[in-house]
Motif scaffolding. Structure first.
Motif, PDB file in Angstrom:
ATOM      1  N   ARG A  79      34.641  51.456  30.710  1.00 21.55           N
ATOM      2  CA  ARG A  79      35.242  50.242  31.234  1.00 21.55           C
ATOM      3  C   ARG A  79      34.180  49.356  31.902  1.00 21.55           C
TER       4      ARG A  79
ATOM      5  N   GLN B 185      33.215  45.548  30.901  1.00 18.80           N
ATOM      6  CA  GLN B 185      33.243  44.481  31.904  1.00 18.80           C
ATOM      7  C   GLN B 185      31.901  43.763  31.970  1.00 18.80           C
TER       8      GLN B 185
ATOM      9  N   ASN C  91      40.535  50.374  25.127  1.00 22.53           N
ATOM     10  CA  ASN C  91      39.353  49.522  25.299  1.00 22.53           C
ATOM     11  C   ASN C  91      39.544  48.187  24.592  1.00 22.53           C
TER      12      ASN C  91
ATOM     13  N   PHE D  49      41.986  45.935  26.516  1.00 23.25           N
ATOM     14  CA  PHE D  49      41.320  45.443  27.727  1.00 23.25           C
ATOM     15  C   PHE D  49      40.366  44.306  27.402  1.00 23.25           C
TER      16      PHE D  49
END
Length: 217
Positions: A196, A200, A120, A123
Protein backbone atom coordinates in the motif's frame (compact mmCIF):
# COMPACT_ATOMS: atom_id res chain seq x y z
CA UNK A 1 -4.47 -3.72 -23.47
CA UNK A 2 -6.72 -0.98 -22.07
CA UNK A 3 -7.99 -3.08 -19.18
CA UNK A 4 -11.30 -3.70 -20.96
CA UNK A 5 -13.08 -7.05 -20.57
CA UNK A 6 -14.97 -8.29 -23.60
CA UNK A 7 -18.64 -9.27 -23.33
CA UNK A 8 -17.88 -12.95 -23.77
CA UNK A 9 -21.40 -14.03 -22.85
CA UNK A 10 -22.79 -11.95 -25.71
CA UNK A 11 -20.09 -13.20 -28.09
CA UNK A 12 -20.75 -16.85 -27.19
CA UNK A 13 -24.49 -16.42 -27.66
CA UNK A 14 -23.91 -14.92 -31.11
CA UNK A 15 -21.52 -17.74 -32.01
CA UNK A 16 -24.09 -20.35 -31.06
CA UNK A 17 -26.73 -18.57 -33.13
CA UNK A 18 -24.53 -18.45 -36.25
CA UNK A 19 -22.65 -21.74 -35.64
CA UNK A 20 -19.29 -20.00 -35.30
CA UNK A 21 -16.20 -20.89 -33.28
CA UNK A 22 -14.95 -18.56 -30.55
CA UNK A 23 -11.26 -18.10 -29.79
CA UNK A 24 -10.08 -16.03 -26.81
CA UNK A 25 -6.57 -14.72 -26.21
CA UNK A 26 -6.60 -14.46 -22.41
CA UNK A 27 -3.02 -13.28 -21.90
CA UNK A 28 -4.10 -10.26 -19.83
CA UNK A 29 -6.49 -12.28 -17.64
CA UNK A 30 -5.01 -15.71 -16.88
CA UNK A 31 -4.14 -16.12 -13.23
CA UNK A 32 -6.09 -13.26 -11.70
CA UNK A 33 -9.47 -12.56 -13.31
CA UNK A 34 -12.34 -14.72 -12.07
CA UNK A 35 -12.91 -16.13 -8.59
CA UNK A 36 -10.22 -18.77 -9.03
CA UNK A 37 -8.01 -16.92 -11.50
CA UNK A 38 -9.22 -18.77 -14.60
CA UNK A 39 -9.34 -15.59 -16.58
CA UNK A 40 -12.01 -13.72 -18.50
CA UNK A 41 -13.86 -16.96 -19.23
CA UNK A 42 -14.55 -17.47 -15.54
CA UNK A 43 -15.16 -13.75 -14.99
CA UNK A 44 -17.86 -13.79 -17.72
CA UNK A 45 -19.23 -17.22 -16.70
CA UNK A 46 -18.47 -18.94 -20.01
CA UNK A 47 -16.05 -21.64 -18.84
CA UNK A 48 -16.45 -24.65 -21.10
CA UNK A 49 -18.18 -22.65 -23.83
CA UNK A 50 -15.12 -21.24 -25.64
CA UNK A 51 -13.72 -23.37 -28.46
CA UNK A 52 -10.08 -22.22 -28.35
CA UNK A 53 -8.22 -20.49 -25.53
CA UNK A 54 -4.70 -19.22 -25.91
CA UNK A 55 -2.72 -17.47 -23.21
CA UNK A 56 0.73 -16.74 -21.83
CA UNK A 57 2.89 -18.34 -19.16
CA UNK A 58 4.35 -14.92 -18.49
CA UNK A 59 2.57 -12.01 -16.81
CA UNK A 60 0.58 -13.29 -13.82
CA UNK A 61 1.94 -16.82 -14.17
CA UNK A 62 5.43 -15.86 -13.15
CA UNK A 63 7.03 -13.97 -16.01
CA UNK A 64 8.48 -16.94 -17.86
CA UNK A 65 8.41 -17.23 -21.64
CA UNK A 66 5.98 -19.18 -23.76
CA UNK A 67 2.28 -19.83 -23.69
CA UNK A 68 -0.38 -22.44 -24.30
CA UNK A 69 -3.49 -23.25 -26.34
CA UNK A 70 -6.41 -25.38 -25.20
CA UNK A 71 -9.43 -26.70 -27.07
CA UNK A 72 -11.16 -29.83 -28.29
CA UNK A 73 -9.01 -32.87 -29.05
CA UNK A 74 -9.32 -32.33 -32.82
CA UNK A 75 -7.90 -28.81 -32.47
CA UNK A 76 -5.07 -29.96 -30.21
CA UNK A 77 -4.18 -32.79 -32.63
CA UNK A 78 -4.07 -30.35 -35.55
CA UNK A 79 -1.83 -27.94 -33.64
CA UNK A 80 0.56 -30.75 -32.79
CA UNK A 81 1.04 -31.25 -36.50
CA UNK A 82 1.01 -27.61 -37.62
CA UNK A 83 2.24 -25.43 -34.75
CA UNK A 84 5.83 -24.36 -35.40
CA UNK A 85 6.79 -23.66 -31.76
CA UNK A 86 5.61 -27.19 -30.89
CA UNK A 87 7.51 -28.86 -33.73
CA UNK A 88 10.86 -27.09 -33.84
CA UNK A 89 13.75 -26.47 -31.46
CA UNK A 90 12.38 -23.23 -29.98
CA UNK A 91 9.83 -25.14 -27.92
CA UNK A 92 9.47 -24.42 -24.19
CA UNK A 93 12.13 -25.64 -21.80
CA UNK A 94 10.86 -28.38 -19.43
CA UNK A 95 11.74 -26.23 -16.40
CA UNK A 96 9.40 -23.46 -17.63
CA UNK A 97 6.58 -25.93 -18.18
CA UNK A 98 7.08 -27.36 -14.69
CA UNK A 99 7.09 -23.90 -13.11
CA UNK A 100 3.91 -22.95 -14.99
CA UNK A 101 2.11 -26.12 -13.85
CA UNK A 102 3.15 -25.34 -10.27
CA UNK A 103 1.76 -21.81 -10.63
CA UNK A 104 -1.61 -23.22 -11.70
CA UNK A 105 -1.54 -25.61 -8.74
CA UNK A 106 -0.91 -22.70 -6.36
CA UNK A 107 -3.91 -20.89 -7.84
CA UNK A 108 -6.09 -23.88 -6.97
CA UNK A 109 -4.89 -23.90 -3.36
CA UNK A 110 -5.08 -20.22 -2.45
CA UNK A 111 -6.82 -17.04 -3.55
CA UNK A 112 -4.80 -14.66 -1.35
CA UNK A 113 -2.59 -13.12 -4.03
CA UNK A 114 -5.46 -12.63 -6.46
CA UNK A 115 -7.53 -10.96 -3.75
CA UNK A 116 -4.65 -8.66 -2.84
CA UNK A 117 -4.18 -7.74 -6.49
CA UNK A 118 -7.81 -6.74 -6.86
CA UNK A 119 -7.69 -4.74 -3.59
CA UNK A 120 -4.55 -2.95 -4.82
CA UNK A 121 -6.26 -2.26 -8.14
CA UNK A 122 -9.37 -0.78 -6.53
CA UNK A 123 -7.23 1.40 -4.25
CA UNK A 124 -5.03 2.74 -7.06
CA UNK A 125 -7.90 3.36 -9.49
CA UNK A 126 -10.03 5.23 -6.96
CA UNK A 127 -7.18 7.40 -5.70
CA UNK A 128 -6.23 8.39 -9.26
CA UNK A 129 -9.85 9.22 -10.12
CA UNK A 130 -10.16 11.29 -6.94
CA UNK A 131 -7.11 13.31 -8.02
CA UNK A 132 -8.82 14.10 -11.33
CA UNK A 133 -6.88 11.88 -13.73
CA UNK A 134 -8.64 10.54 -16.83
CA UNK A 135 -8.80 6.79 -16.14
CA UNK A 136 -10.45 4.24 -18.42
CA UNK A 137 -13.17 2.72 -16.21
CA UNK A 138 -12.98 -0.91 -15.22
CA UNK A 139 -11.67 -3.36 -12.64
CA UNK A 140 -8.59 -4.67 -14.47
CA UNK A 141 -5.10 -4.24 -12.93
CA UNK A 142 -4.00 -2.59 -16.18
CA UNK A 143 -4.86 1.05 -15.52
CA UNK A 144 -4.54 3.41 -18.52
CA UNK A 145 -4.01 7.03 -17.45
CA UNK A 146 -5.24 8.98 -20.48
CA UNK A 147 -4.18 12.32 -21.98
CA UNK A 148 -6.86 12.42 -24.69
CA UNK A 149 -8.15 15.82 -23.50
CA UNK A 150 -4.90 17.52 -24.51
CA UNK A 151 -3.76 18.55 -28.00
CA UNK A 152 -0.15 17.64 -27.14
CA UNK A 153 -1.12 14.24 -25.74
CA UNK A 154 1.88 12.37 -27.20
CA UNK A 155 4.46 14.80 -25.85
CA UNK A 156 2.63 14.94 -22.53
CA UNK A 157 2.68 11.15 -22.12
CA UNK A 158 6.43 11.11 -22.80
CA UNK A 159 7.13 13.94 -20.37
CA UNK A 160 5.00 12.47 -17.60
CA UNK A 161 6.78 9.13 -18.01
CA UNK A 162 10.18 10.85 -17.89
CA UNK A 163 9.35 12.92 -14.81
CA UNK A 164 7.89 9.92 -12.97
CA UNK A 165 11.01 7.88 -13.73
CA UNK A 166 13.14 10.59 -12.12
CA UNK A 167 10.95 10.21 -9.01
CA UNK A 168 11.49 6.45 -8.89
CA UNK A 169 8.29 5.39 -10.67
CA UNK A 170 8.84 3.30 -13.82
CA UNK A 171 5.93 3.57 -16.24
CA UNK A 172 5.82 3.71 -20.02
CA UNK A 173 4.10 6.31 -22.21
CA UNK A 174 2.14 4.97 -25.18
CA UNK A 175 1.35 7.25 -28.11
CA UNK A 176 0.78 7.17 -31.88
CA UNK A 177 1.41 4.90 -33.80
CA UNK A 178 1.23 2.38 -30.92
CA UNK A 179 -2.21 3.77 -30.04
CA UNK A 180 -4.56 5.90 -32.21
CA UNK A 181 -3.92 9.63 -32.53
CA UNK A 182 -5.28 11.53 -29.58
CA UNK A 183 -5.26 8.44 -27.34
CA UNK A 184 -1.84 8.74 -25.68
CA UNK A 185 -1.63 7.28 -22.20
CA UNK A 186 0.52 6.00 -19.37
CA UNK A 187 -0.21 2.30 -18.90
CA UNK A 188 0.11 1.41 -15.22
CA UNK A 189 0.21 -2.26 -14.24
CA UNK A 190 -0.72 -2.93 -10.62
CA UNK A 191 0.77 -6.00 -8.95
CA UNK A 192 -0.08 -8.14 -5.93
CA UNK A 193 3.55 -7.60 -4.89
CA UNK A 194 2.96 -3.86 -4.45
CA UNK A 195 2.53 -2.70 -0.87
CA UNK A 196 0.00 0.00 0.00
CA UNK A 197 2.94 2.33 0.74
CA UNK A 198 4.42 1.74 -2.71
CA UNK A 199 1.10 2.41 -4.39
CA UNK A 200 0.67 5.61 -2.39
CA UNK A 201 4.18 6.69 -3.40
CA UNK A 202 3.23 6.21 -7.06
CA UNK A 203 -0.04 8.11 -6.57
CA UNK A 204 1.78 10.98 -4.86
CA UNK A 205 4.30 11.10 -7.71
CA UNK A 206 1.48 11.21 -10.28
CA UNK A 207 -0.09 14.03 -8.29
CA UNK A 208 3.14 16.05 -8.24
CA UNK A 209 3.90 15.55 -11.94
CA UNK A 210 0.26 15.96 -12.98
CA UNK A 211 -0.01 19.35 -11.27
CA UNK A 212 3.39 20.45 -12.60
CA UNK A 213 2.38 19.72 -16.20
CA UNK A 214 -1.22 20.91 -15.90
CA UNK A 215 -2.80 17.48 -16.27
CA UNK A 216 -4.75 17.93 -13.03
CA UNK A 217 -5.60 20.98 -10.96
Amino acid sequence: MDGNIANLRGIVDLAKKYQALVMVDDSHATGFLGKTGRGSLEYCNVLGEIDIVTSTLGKAMGGASGGFTTGRQEIVDMLRQRSRPYLFSNTLAPALVSAAIRAFQLLDKSDDLRQKLMENTRFFRQKMIDLGFDIIQGSHPIVPVMFRKFDNDALLAQQVSKDLYEMGIYVIGFFYPVVPRGQARIRVQVSAAHTREQLQKAIDAFKTVGKKLGVIQ
